[in-house]
Design a protein around this motif. Structure first.
Motif, PDB file in Angstrom:
ATOM      1  N   ILE A   1      11.514  -3.038  10.554  1.00 20.73           N
ATOM      2  CA  ILE A   1      10.273  -3.804  10.746  1.00 20.73           C
ATOM      3  C   ILE A   1      10.614  -5.182  11.313  1.00 20.73           C
TER       4      ILE A   1
ATOM      5  N   VAL B   1       1.681   0.054   9.201  1.00 25.88           N
ATOM      6  CA  VAL B   1       3.146  -0.023   9.234  1.00 25.88           C
ATOM      7  C   VAL B   1       3.754   1.283   8.737  1.00 25.88           C
TER       8      VAL B   1
ATOM      9  N   VAL C   1       5.574  -6.673   4.196  1.00 28.67           N
ATOM     10  CA  VAL C   1       6.913  -6.271   4.645  1.00 28.67           C
ATOM     11  C   VAL C   1       7.887  -6.274   3.474  1.00 28.67           C
TER      12      VAL C   1
ATOM     13  N   ALA D   1      12.739   0.661   6.483  1.00 26.90           N
ATOM     14  CA  ALA D   1      12.096  -0.632   6.241  1.00 26.90           C
ATOM     15  C   ALA D   1      12.786  -1.766   6.995  1.00 26.90           C
TER      16      ALA D   1
ATOM     17  N   HIS E   1      -0.497  -2.109   5.408  1.00 24.47           N
ATOM     18  CA  HIS E   1       0.414  -1.129   4.805  1.00 24.47           C
ATOM     19  C   HIS E   1       0.249   0.237   5.474  1.00 24.47           C
TER      20      HIS E   1
ATOM     21  N   VAL F   1       8.844  -8.824  12.440  1.00 21.88           N
ATOM     22  CA  VAL F   1       7.637  -9.642  12.293  1.00 21.88           C
ATOM     23  C   VAL F   1       7.579 -10.669  13.409  1.00 21.88           C
TER      24      VAL F   1
ATOM     25  N   GLU G   1       4.226 -11.166   5.419  1.00 20.54           N
ATOM     26  CA  GLU G   1       5.519 -11.236   4.725  1.00 20.54           C
ATOM     27  C   GLU G   1       5.474 -10.498   3.391  1.00 20.54           C
TER      28      GLU G   1
ATOM     29  N   ARG H   1      10.472  -3.299   2.127  1.00 17.07           N
ATOM     30  CA  ARG H   1      11.917  -3.487   2.031  1.00 17.07           C
ATOM     31  C   ARG H   1      12.430  -3.325   0.605  1.00 17.07           C
TER      32      ARG H   1
END
Length: 406
Positions: free
Chosen positions: A259, A285, A245, A256, A282, A261, A242, A249
């Motif tokens: 994504i 992603v 991500v 972004a 990081h 989760v 979290e 964002r």
């Protein structure tokens, strides 16, 4: 015995060589009956025992080695037989070694009275390089060691390639910046506000690209410095995911919001370095966002496996990667499409960093890709357990990742 006492391979090897020299000289004395008159005559059983000890010592040495006498091989260990062939005992050294410089040293008319060394290529496989060390013994006998230098030379090639690639990656943006500076100094071109703004924007982008490259190089250096120090922290995956991500964002990355989760708070904690795991996620992603098709989801998931491992996966729906590229994806500066990667701001080091982080954590890195479908990167990491034992109590999944092991 020596290794048990010293834990030093160099001391052990030196003692082995010294012992081999001593046994070889004793063998010479026995064969020529030149032992001191004051020394008691050895019985035949004692002579056989001495020969057995010479052979046992040769067999104990990890590197290929043999004793040559007047151009013929008298003794050799199993490693030498595997490398040169089982036919070489008692044969001319020319049948074992086909390197002129080595043959001259072992069969030349002049007796070798000092240690010698020569590099040879072609033993084993065409790519293997060997260092042949020759130590003279008594009565024209020569002790020959073969040291495989292929690994050292491969490392040197990697170092040279790395420096060349890093220099090239830095030289390109530097050349662009210098060119724009020269243009902006021109009284005419530099006075135009629109031109100046456009050039300054490009210069800022090139400078940031160099900064990313230097940051990645520093990251690699730090990871390699810690590679022999196993991580000790329990890291809960859901809070970490979290957090990663949220960074995407809050950035200016337009994708972004793609994504997704898929990580449950029941997934057990992993044994990891939290900062390095954040960097790993990081990088994965970021790659998926770059190469996945616009508007398609990038899924970040985690699940427990049956063997006390936790699998973290990042999947995109992009062009996919052909099979011939998959084994080389983690090489430094390797790119499938160089121009596309540079245009997207890639340094060519992201997956190399991921590989080294996974290695340090004792994990496994896998790539699954289908052309036209997409790519999934799977990382298997060890589950954290108190005390490290297989029957130890497990850390709860929701435990904060910065809590150290009890």
């Amino acid at each position: 015995m020596v290794f048990t006492l010293t834990r030093n391979w160099e001391a052990t090897f030196a003692c082995a060589i010294a012992g081999l020299f001593a046994m070889a000289m004793l063998f010479d004395a026995l064969e020529r009956r030149t032992a001191s008159p004051r020394a008691p005559m050895l019985s035949p059983a004692k002579s056989v025992s001495s020969l057995d000890e010479i052979d046992a010592l040769l067999q104990a040495l990890p590197h290929p080695c043999f004793i040559a006498h007047r151009g013929r091989i008298e003794y050799c260990n199993e490693a030498a037989l595997a490398l040169l062939g089982r036919h070489i005992i008692g044969q001319d050294v020319r049948l074992a070694l086909r390197h002129p410089a080595a043959i001259d040293l072992l069969t030349g008319p002049k007796t070798l009275d000092a240690p010698a060394r020569v590099e040879i290529v072609g033993l084993g496989t065409a790519e293997q390089s060997w260092e042949l060390d020759i130590q003279p013994l008594r009565d024209d006998r020569l002790l020959v060691f073969l040291f495989d230098q292929s690994g050292r030379q491969a490392t040197e090639r990697m170092r040279v390639d790395f420096v060349a690639n890093a220099s090239h990656e830095l030289r390109t943006p530097l050349a662009g910046i210098l060119g724009f500076v020269e243009t902006l100094r021109d009284p005419v071109a530099g006075a135009d506000a629109a031109t100046r703004e456009r050039f300054l924007t490009i210069m800022e982008g090139e400078a940031r690209r160099m900064q990313r490259l230097v940051d990645d190089l520093m990251s690699l250096s730090r990871i390699e410095a810690d590679k022999y120090r196993a991580p000790e922290q329990p890291v809960a995956l859901l809070p970490l995911v979290e957090e990663v991500v949220a960074v995407f964002r809050q950035s200016q990355n337009k994708r972004a919001q793609d994504i997704v989760v898929d990580v449950s708070n029941t997934v057990p904690a992993i044994r990891a370095d939290r900062a390095q795991m954040s960097q790993l996620l990081h990088n994965l992603v970021s790659n998926a966002l770059k190469y996945g098709a616009p508007g398609t989801p990038v899924t970040l998931s985690a699940r427990a496996l049956d063997d006390d491992m936790i699998e973290v996966a990042v999947a995109d729906q992009g062009d996919g990667i052909t099979a011939e590229h998959l084994p080389r994806l983690t090489e430094r500066f390797y790119r499938i499409d160089s121009s596309r990667s540079r245009a997207m701001g890639g340094t060519g080091l992201g997956l190399a960093i991921v590989k080294h982080i996974v290695q340090r954590h004792g994990g496994v890195l896998n790539f699954d890709s289908s052309v036209g479908v997409g790519t999934t990167v799977r990382v298997e990491l060890p589950q954290f357990r108190k005390g490290g034992g297989s029957e130890a109590e497990m850390i709860p999944a929701g435990m904060p990742g910065d809590v150290t092991k009890a």
